[in-house]
Design a protein around this motif. Sequence first.
Motif, PDB file in Angstrom:
ATOM      1  N   TYR A  75     129.663  28.341 101.450  1.00 39.34           N
ATOM      2  CA  TYR A  75     129.426  28.679  99.985  1.00 39.34           C
ATOM      3  C   TYR A  75     130.864  29.395  99.384  1.00 39.34           C
ATOM      4  O   TYR A  75     132.122  29.544 100.265  1.00 39.34           O
ATOM      5  CB  TYR A  75     128.312  29.711 100.393  1.00 39.34           C
ATOM      6  CG  TYR A  75     128.992  30.838 101.228  1.00 39.34           C
ATOM      7  CD1 TYR A  75     129.424  31.974 101.385  1.00 39.34           C
ATOM      8  CD2 TYR A  75     128.033  30.229 102.529  1.00 39.34           C
ATOM      9  CE1 TYR A  75     129.537  32.767 102.655  1.00 39.34           C
ATOM     10  CE2 TYR A  75     127.675  31.149 103.637  1.00 39.34           C
ATOM     11  CZ  TYR A  75     128.950  31.979 103.666  1.00 39.34           C
ATOM     12  OH  TYR A  75     128.918  33.105 105.209  1.00 39.34           O
ATOM     13  N   LYS A  92     120.935  31.031 100.337  1.00 35.19           N
ATOM     14  CA  LYS A  92     122.736  30.908 100.576  1.00 35.19           C
ATOM     15  C   LYS A  92     123.653  29.740 100.254  1.00 35.19           C
ATOM     16  O   LYS A  92     124.421  29.914  99.520  1.00 35.19           O
ATOM     17  CB  LYS A  92     122.713  32.024 100.995  1.00 35.19           C
ATOM     18  CG  LYS A  92     123.893  32.378 101.936  1.00 35.19           C
ATOM     19  CD  LYS A  92     124.159  32.602 103.219  1.00 35.19           C
ATOM     20  CE  LYS A  92     125.736  33.110 103.556  1.00 35.19           C
ATOM     21  NZ  LYS A  92     125.278  33.508 105.197  1.00 35.19           N
ATOM     22  N   TYR A  93     123.113  28.815 100.857  1.00 37.34           N
ATOM     23  CA  TYR A  93     123.583  27.388 100.306  1.00 37.34           C
ATOM     24  C   TYR A  93     123.605  26.484  99.080  1.00 37.34           C
ATOM     25  O   TYR A  93     124.132  25.302  99.082  1.00 37.34           O
ATOM     26  CB  TYR A  93     123.963  27.136 102.009  1.00 37.34           C
ATOM     27  CG  TYR A  93     123.847  27.406 103.158  1.00 37.34           C
ATOM     28  CD1 TYR A  93     125.559  27.664 102.965  1.00 37.34           C
ATOM     29  CD2 TYR A  93     122.877  28.416 103.561  1.00 37.34           C
ATOM     30  CE1 TYR A  93     125.533  27.942 104.541  1.00 37.34           C
ATOM     31  CE2 TYR A  93     123.140  29.346 105.137  1.00 37.34           C
ATOM     32  CZ  TYR A  93     124.756  28.772 105.391  1.00 37.34           C
ATOM     33  OH  TYR A  93     125.306  29.806 106.205  1.00 37.34           O
ATOM     34  N   ASN A 151     126.470  25.043  96.749  1.00 40.92           N
ATOM     35  CA  ASN A 151     127.222  24.064  97.403  1.00 40.92           C
ATOM     36  C   ASN A 151     126.551  23.047  98.053  1.00 40.92           C
ATOM     37  O   ASN A 151     127.024  22.760  98.859  1.00 40.92           O
ATOM     38  CB  ASN A 151     128.209  24.710  98.238  1.00 40.92           C
ATOM     39  CG  ASN A 151     129.340  25.176  96.980  1.00 40.92           C
ATOM     40  OD1 ASN A 151     129.289  26.820  96.683  1.00 40.92           O
ATOM     41  ND2 ASN A 151     129.913  24.901  96.154  1.00 40.92           N
ATOM     42  N   TYR A 154     136.946  29.632 100.151  1.00 41.12           N
ATOM     43  CA  TYR A 154     135.334  29.027 100.089  1.00 41.12           C
ATOM     44  C   TYR A 154     135.386  29.167 101.830  1.00 41.12           C
ATOM     45  O   TYR A 154     135.839  29.152 102.492  1.00 41.12           O
ATOM     46  CB  TYR A 154     134.944  27.588  99.938  1.00 41.12           C
ATOM     47  CG  TYR A 154     135.103  27.178  98.198  1.00 41.12           C
ATOM     48  CD1 TYR A 154     133.637  27.500  98.020  1.00 41.12           C
ATOM     49  CD2 TYR A 154     136.078  27.037  97.396  1.00 41.12           C
ATOM     50  CE1 TYR A 154     133.511  27.047  96.365  1.00 41.12           C
ATOM     51  CE2 TYR A 154     135.883  26.790  96.468  1.00 41.12           C
ATOM     52  CZ  TYR A 154     134.826  26.541  95.523  1.00 41.12           C
ATOM     53  OH  TYR A 154     134.272  26.694  93.991  1.00 41.12           O
TER      54      TYR A 154
END
Length: 432
Positions: A130, A88-89, A92, A149
């Motif tokens: 994200y 998920k992360y 970024n 974001y």
Amino acid sequence: MKKLFLPLIILFTLFFTACSDKVMGYSVVLWTIPDQQIKSGDTVPVYIKSNISHVYVIGNKNGEKLEVALWQLTEPVRKSKVKAVAAKYAENAATYASVKLDGLPCRAEPVNTAKQVYRLRKGEVIKILYKGNGQAPMAGKTALEGDWYRILTGDGTMGWCFSYNLNLYETDATGQRVGGGEIVEAQEEDAHWDTIVANTWYPDYFRTMIDSHNIDLGLIHPLYKFTIDLEGKKVSLNTNEIHESWDYDGFTKTDDNEYSLNGISMKIIYRRANYIVLRYTDASGKPQDLNFVTLSESVADIVNAEKERRSQAYMQIWSHGPIFSSSSYGKISFNEDGSFRWNGFKLLVPSVIDAGTKSTGSALVKYSLSKDLAASYDGVLTMKFDGMSREVNFLYKLENGALRLEDTTGATLSGSQLKSRGVSPVIVYMKK
């Protein structure tokens, strides 16, 4: 007692040591820990969570244990699930940002009308977590460039921020910007002016009405607002009394926080990021100061909610009856469409109802009640009799098989809210 205390200390120490070696789960690092060479996006084992100290005890690559603030990690999960969390992360993981605009709002949802949870400072460094999906903020009729974001601040606050006023950059394991060098903030034409044109401004009494739950539908409307259209070079000012629009050709900054619109007899005074004063000169040459604020709430939703409140309150009266009668004050028949017929109200003439008034009219629950009155009454019934210019208001209470009305002559009314009862009201009790 002392003999017992020492063994307890030893037992507790052994228990704590044993627990500290047991992995409770695995977390993803959200904010780089440079002195331990732990990067954002890394997965680490978590041994202990302390809600008292607000820290996790984690392990590094060398097997050493260290304390990390709770906000720097995701919630620990089983090893089989941590890959999904890390994914998920991942995009970024090394992305941070520097804030370009002082007072930039961080919101609860990726939409410009959502509740503000934090206000960022110019130059503040934040972590980009994200990307999200949401509607871009508008500058007049033009959508700003950028993306929403999910962000994390240096004190652990999470929220959503639009990237138009952010400098995004990548970092290395030490948290330094990749490629070296300091971040040079973009020099904006004027930060306060950008805030003014980026927002929709509503009369400040909207805020007062919303906070007090005292909504006057004659004074609040989604179209009552002040806007500047950068692309179309238009200025629009609409209130319950003013409906104007002008062409303008830029602005002239006349003071630190004052802006004169070129070609228009108008000045904007910036007070705060959510508050401006409009110094407007009308057609007669009379100057006036109008206060405007930004709102996180939807004005259309507030208006619709108030209309629904009034409609439901009247329908409760109608469904409770719809016919009520009294040997002294006659009979009232309420209809579903808001009309009524009241025969035999002569004892209320002329103290409450004017002489010569017809027996028909329309009724609605127009006003709200103060907290004190709301404890004893259900609402205020406003009756507009045919042939009578003024309205007649009654405090009302729906009781078991009955309707109790109380005349509000001499009562205190503030805006659309009844604050207190009259001095010597007439009480009308009618049975179903």
